[in-house]
Enzyme design. Structure first.
Site, PDB file in Angstrom:
ATOM      1  N   TYR A 126      26.002  37.732  39.118  1.00  0.00           N
ATOM      2  CA  TYR A 126      27.290  37.027  39.272  1.00  0.00           C
ATOM      3  C   TYR A 126      28.115  37.647  37.761  1.00  0.00           C
ATOM      4  CZ  TYR A 126      27.067  34.701  43.479  1.00  0.00           C
ATOM      5  OH  TYR A 126      26.748  34.445  44.723  1.00  0.00           O
ATOM      6  N   SER A 127      29.384  37.993  37.828  1.00  0.00           N
ATOM      7  CA  SER A 127      29.940  38.085  36.441  1.00  0.00           C
ATOM      8  C   SER A 127      29.852  36.864  35.627  1.00  0.00           C
ATOM      9  CB  SER A 127      31.464  38.712  36.654  1.00  0.00           C
ATOM     10  OG  SER A 127      31.546  39.959  36.955  1.00  0.00           O
ATOM     11  N   CYS A 167      38.320  45.148  38.266  1.00  0.00           N
ATOM     12  CA  CYS A 167      37.283  44.543  38.895  1.00  0.00           C
ATOM     13  C   CYS A 167      37.389  43.698  40.190  1.00  0.00           C
ATOM     14  CB  CYS A 167      36.951  43.346  37.790  1.00  0.00           C
ATOM     15  SG  CYS A 167      35.505  42.510  38.160  1.00  0.00           S
ATOM     16  N   GLU A 175      34.151  47.790  38.204  1.00  0.00           N
ATOM     17  CA  GLU A 175      33.189  46.815  38.754  1.00  0.00           C
ATOM     18  C   GLU A 175      33.626  46.360  40.071  1.00  0.00           C
ATOM     19  OE1 GLU A 175      30.185  45.306  36.042  1.00  0.00           O
ATOM     20  OE2 GLU A 175      30.781  43.231  36.558  1.00  0.00           O
ATOM     21  N   TYR A 204      33.004  45.525  44.225  1.00  0.00           N
ATOM     22  CA  TYR A 204      31.868  45.345  45.212  1.00  0.00           C
ATOM     23  C   TYR A 204      32.281  45.253  46.682  1.00  0.00           C
ATOM     24  CZ  TYR A 204      33.718  41.164  42.667  1.00  0.00           C
ATOM     25  OH  TYR A 204      34.747  40.471  42.132  1.00  0.00           O
TER      26      TYR A 204
END
Ligand code: A2P
Length: 298
Positions: free
Chosen positions: A76-77, A257, A296, A298
């Site tokens: 997790y960021s 992100c 980044e 996902y």
């Protein structure tokens, strides 16, 4: 880039034990479980060095019933500045959305995600086993002080910017930073009060929200979006003159992100800005090759 990046100080074999000191829902309860996003802060007995933009690993207790092995590590960021929310270098905060998934093989829908449910259900005083920090790419450059920065986020992709913005403004940042934040509804804009407060204090911070289910894309022919919704890329297109001013400077950096689909949406807007700045080749490729584009998704 930063030469002293803390990396893998804690691993699966040598993890760090954290105690939850806060779990705060960031969205109204009325938005239901699918919009349950939490700010969760863990405190450690020792100091944990990390940089905003890095991630922490979470070890979900128990074993995977399919393999009989321990659950895979989830990353997790980190959503806090290096000193942590308490400023004592002994906390990490995460921004976690309760995830649900559909099993195409069985047809089962809305299955609660293992790690996100585990994290969102944690209560103060609960303990969790963590690893990290990891990540050397999605970081602020060491010489950020006068550089312009463009941050783009969808949903919980906002996490790293919360720490980065604090880092910038706690250390006398003199450039201009713009945050483009894509959310479904106005009242689920995570950390909205914090960003609003920074904007009030710092005229060199511009905070823009693209509210997909309440606003419409004004330029659907130039920047197509699903159902003509207002997405970050559509808002960036509206602001392209302002973005151009930043990209006229040779050291401006842009960060993406969040959802994977952001790239395909934002790249054409960047190419258009590049073309208007007289770039003959791909502007995205140039930014990438010069380490000015950080992604980044996902
Ligand atoms: P929407 O869900 O209305 O299509 P999420 O809350 O799922 O993380 O999404 C954050 C925001 O990103 C939402 O406003 C969502 O819009 C938007 N979004 C979805 N797909 C894309 C995409 N391909 N590019 C940019 N934004 C997107």
């Amino acid at each position: 880039m930063n030469q002293n990046i803390p990396l893998n100080l804690y691993t699966v074999n040598r993890p760090l034990l954290g105690t939850v000191i806060e779990s705060r829902r960031l969205t109204p309860d009325s938005r239901g479980p699918k919009n349950d996003v939490r700010h969760i802060t863990f405190r450690f007995e020792e100091k944990l060095p990390y940089l905003p933009g890095q991630s922490a690993g979470i070890i979900v207790p128990g074993t995977d019933s399919r393999t009989g092995k321990p659950h895979k590590l989830r990353l997790y960021s980190i959503a806090s500045v290096g000193a942590g929310d308490l400023g004592d270098h002994q906390t990490v905060s995460l921004c976690v959305v309760r995830h649900f998934w559909d099993n195409a093989a069985t047809g089962e829908k809305g299955i609660p995600g293992l790690a996100s449910s585990y994290l969102c259900d944690l209560k103060p005083k609960d303990q969790a086993t963590m690893t990290g920090p990891v990540g050397r790419h999605f970081l602020l450059p060491e010489d950020f002080k006068k550089r312009d920065l463009i941050f783009t986020a969808t949903g919980t992709g906002i996490a790293p910017y919360r720490g980065m913005l604090r880092e910038l403004f706690e250390t006398g940042y003199e450039g201009h930073v713009a945050l483009y934040f894509g959310v479904q509804y106005r009242d689920v804009a995570l950390y909205d009060d914090e960003f609003g407060a920074i904007q009030k204090r710092h005229p060199n911070f511009s905070y823009y929200k693209a509210i997909s289910r309440e606003e419409t894309n004004p330029n659907p022919n130039e920047v197509p979006t699903r159902d003509n919704k207002m997405y970050v890329q559509a808002l960036m297109y509206v602001h392209r003159d302002e973005l151009k001013k930043s990209f006229e400077k040779p050291d401006t950096m842009i960060y993406l992100c969040g959802l994977k689909g952001m790239e395909a949406g934002i790249f054409p807007v960047l190419e258009q800005i590049g073309a208007e700045l007289g770039e003959k080749e791909s502007f995205v490729a140039k930014l990438k090759s010069r380490q000015q584009l950080r992604i980044e998704v996902y």
